[in-house]
Design a protein around this motif. Structure first.
Motif, PDB file in Angstrom:
ATOM      1  N   ILE A 121       0.843  -1.187   0.000  1.00 15.17           N
ATOM      2  CA  ILE A 121       0.000   0.000   0.000  1.00 15.17           C
ATOM      3  C   ILE A 121       0.888   1.250   0.000  1.00 15.17           C
ATOM      4  CG2 ILE A 121      -1.708   1.311   1.282  1.00 15.17           C
ATOM      5  CD1 ILE A 121      -2.745  -1.368   2.371  1.00 15.17           C
ATOM      6  N   LEU A 122       1.921   1.210   0.834  1.00 16.56           N
ATOM      7  CA  LEU A 122       2.807   2.373   0.936  1.00 16.56           C
ATOM      8  C   LEU A 122       3.475   2.664  -0.397  1.00 16.56           C
ATOM      9  CD1 LEU A 122       3.939   4.460   2.903  1.00 16.56           C
ATOM     10  CD2 LEU A 122       5.782   2.865   3.398  1.00 16.56           C
ATOM     11  N   SER A 123       3.954   1.598  -1.069  1.00 14.20           N
ATOM     12  CA  SER A 123       4.631   1.831  -2.346  1.00 14.20           C
ATOM     13  C   SER A 123       3.661   2.319  -3.410  1.00 14.20           C
ATOM     14  CB  SER A 123       5.358   0.574  -2.816  1.00 14.20           C
ATOM     15  OG  SER A 123       4.466  -0.484  -3.009  1.00 14.20           O
ATOM     16  N   GLU A 124       2.377   1.941  -3.303  1.00 13.08           N
ATOM     17  CA  GLU A 124       1.388   2.457  -4.245  1.00 13.08           C
ATOM     18  C   GLU A 124       1.128   3.940  -4.002  1.00 13.08           C
ATOM     19  OE1 GLU A 124      -2.164   0.088  -4.224  1.00 13.08           O
ATOM     20  OE2 GLU A 124      -1.037  -1.764  -4.546  1.00 13.08           O
ATOM     21  N   ALA A 125       1.066   4.333  -2.734  1.00 10.22           N
ATOM     22  CA  ALA A 125       0.785   5.725  -2.397  1.00 10.22           C
ATOM     23  C   ALA A 125       1.971   6.635  -2.699  1.00 10.22           C
ATOM     24  CB  ALA A 125       0.405   5.840  -0.920  1.00 10.22           C
ATOM     25  N   LEU A 126       3.160   6.176  -2.347  1.00 13.11           N
ATOM     26  CA  LEU A 126       4.349   7.018  -2.495  1.00 13.11           C
ATOM     27  C   LEU A 126       5.151   6.711  -3.753  1.00 13.11           C
ATOM     28  CD1 LEU A 126       5.646   6.862   1.191  1.00 13.11           C
ATOM     29  CD2 LEU A 126       4.321   8.690   0.129  1.00 13.11           C
ATOM     30  N   PRO A 176      12.033   7.035  -0.917  1.00 11.56           N
ATOM     31  CA  PRO A 176      12.933   6.513   0.124  1.00 11.56           C
ATOM     32  C   PRO A 176      12.215   5.816   1.283  1.00 11.56           C
ATOM     33  CG  PRO A 176      13.559   8.743  -0.475  1.00 11.56           C
ATOM     34  CD  PRO A 176      12.276   8.437  -1.195  1.00 11.56           C
ATOM     35  N   VAL A 177      11.040   6.306   1.665  1.00 12.74           N
ATOM     36  CA  VAL A 177      10.311   5.678   2.771  1.00 12.74           C
ATOM     37  C   VAL A 177       9.844   4.287   2.357  1.00 12.74           C
ATOM     38  CG1 VAL A 177       8.234   5.811   4.217  1.00 12.74           C
ATOM     39  CG2 VAL A 177       9.599   7.859   3.799  1.00 12.74           C
ATOM     40  N   SER A 178       9.330   4.170   1.143  1.00 16.62           N
ATOM     41  CA  SER A 178       8.872   2.885   0.636  1.00 16.62           C
ATOM     42  C   SER A 178      10.033   1.900   0.534  1.00 16.62           C
ATOM     43  CB  SER A 178       8.218   3.090  -0.734  1.00 16.62           C
ATOM     44  OG  SER A 178       7.805   1.880  -1.271  1.00 16.62           O
ATOM     45  N   TYR A 179      11.137   2.368  -0.006  1.00 17.14           N
ATOM     46  CA  TYR A 179      12.329   1.532  -0.159  1.00 17.14           C
ATOM     47  C   TYR A 179      12.855   1.097   1.200  1.00 17.14           C
ATOM     48  CZ  TYR A 179      16.665  -0.040  -2.359  1.00 17.14           C
ATOM     49  OH  TYR A 179      17.707  -0.799  -2.815  1.00 17.14           O
ATOM     50  N   SER A 180      12.879   2.017   2.143  1.00 14.59           N
ATOM     51  CA  SER A 180      13.337   1.716   3.497  1.00 14.59           C
ATOM     52  C   SER A 180      12.425   0.686   4.160  1.00 14.59           C
ATOM     53  CB  SER A 180      13.381   2.995   4.322  1.00 14.59           C
ATOM     54  OG  SER A 180      13.766   2.722   5.634  1.00 14.59           O
ATOM     55  N   THR A 181      11.138   0.787   3.902  1.00 11.05           N
ATOM     56  CA  THR A 181      10.185  -0.184   4.446  1.00 11.05           C
ATOM     57  C   THR A 181      10.463  -1.570   3.889  1.00 11.05           C
ATOM     58  OG1 THR A 181       8.516   1.536   4.695  1.00 11.05           O
ATOM     59  CG2 THR A 181       7.732  -0.722   4.682  1.00 11.05           C
ATOM     60  N   MET A 182      10.776  -1.634   2.605  1.00  8.88           N
ATOM     61  CA  MET A 182      11.109  -2.919   1.991  1.00  8.88           C
ATOM     62  C   MET A 182      12.364  -3.505   2.643  1.00  8.88           C
ATOM     63  SD  MET A 182      10.457  -2.081  -2.029  1.00  8.88           S
ATOM     64  CE  MET A 182      10.713  -3.752  -2.620  1.00  8.88           C
TER      65      MET A 182
END
Length: 128
Positions: free
Chosen positions: A1-6, A11-17
Motif C-alpha cells: 500500500i505504501l509503495s502504491e501511495a508514495l 525513500p520511505v517505501s524503499y526503506s520499508t522494503m
C-alpha cells in the motif's frame, strides 16, 4: 500500500522494503527475504546504475541475498550473488579497496565448500 501511495522509488517505501527483508531474515524466512531483495534489486536496475553509489547499493543487496542463500545451504546461488557483488565493487571502488579483497576471500571459502560437497557426494556414490 505504501509503495502504491508514495511510489516504489520513494525513500520511505524503499526503506520499508529493507526493513521487511531484515525482519524476514531474523525470523528465518529466507525465501521471503529473497523475494523482497529481488524487488529492491529490480528497483535499482530500473533506476539505472550510473554512479558509484548505484553500484555499491546493488553490491549491498546482492551481498544480503548471498547471506540468505547461505543460510538455506544454497552455496552455488550464494556464489553467483557474490560474483555480482564483486563486479559492482570493481566498477565503483579502487582496485586495492579492502572490501574487494574481502569479497574475493569469501568467494574462495564458498568455492571450497562447493568442492567439498562435490567430493563428499562422489565418495558416497563410490562407497555404494
Amino acid at each position: 500500500i505504501l509503495s502504491e501511495a508514495l511510489g516504489q522509488y520513494h525513500p520511505v517505501s524503499y526503506s520499508t522494503m529493507e526493513g521487511k527483508a531484515y525482519l524476514n531474515i531474523k525470523m528465518h524466512r529466507y525465501e521471503r527475504a529473497l523475494r523482497v531483495y529481488e524487488q529492491m534489486l529490480e528497483i535499482e536496475e530500473k533506476r539505472g546504475v550510473t554512479s558509484s553509489v548505484g553500484h555499491l547499493t546493488i553490491a549491498k543487496l546482492l551481498g544480503k541475498m548471498s547471506f540468505a542463500y547461505l543460510k538455506m545451504h544454497k552455496n552455488r546461488a550464494a556464489l553467483a550473488c557474490l560474483k555480482g557483488v564483486l563486479a559492482n565493487q570493481e566498477a565503483a571502488l579502487p582496485p586495492d579497496d579492502a572490501s574487494i579483497a574481502q569479497t574475493k576471500s569469501f568467494m574462495a571459502d564458498i568455492k571450497a565448500r562447493i568442492r567439498k560437497e562435490r567430493e563428499d557426494k562422489e565418495s558416497r556414490l563410490q562407497g555404494r
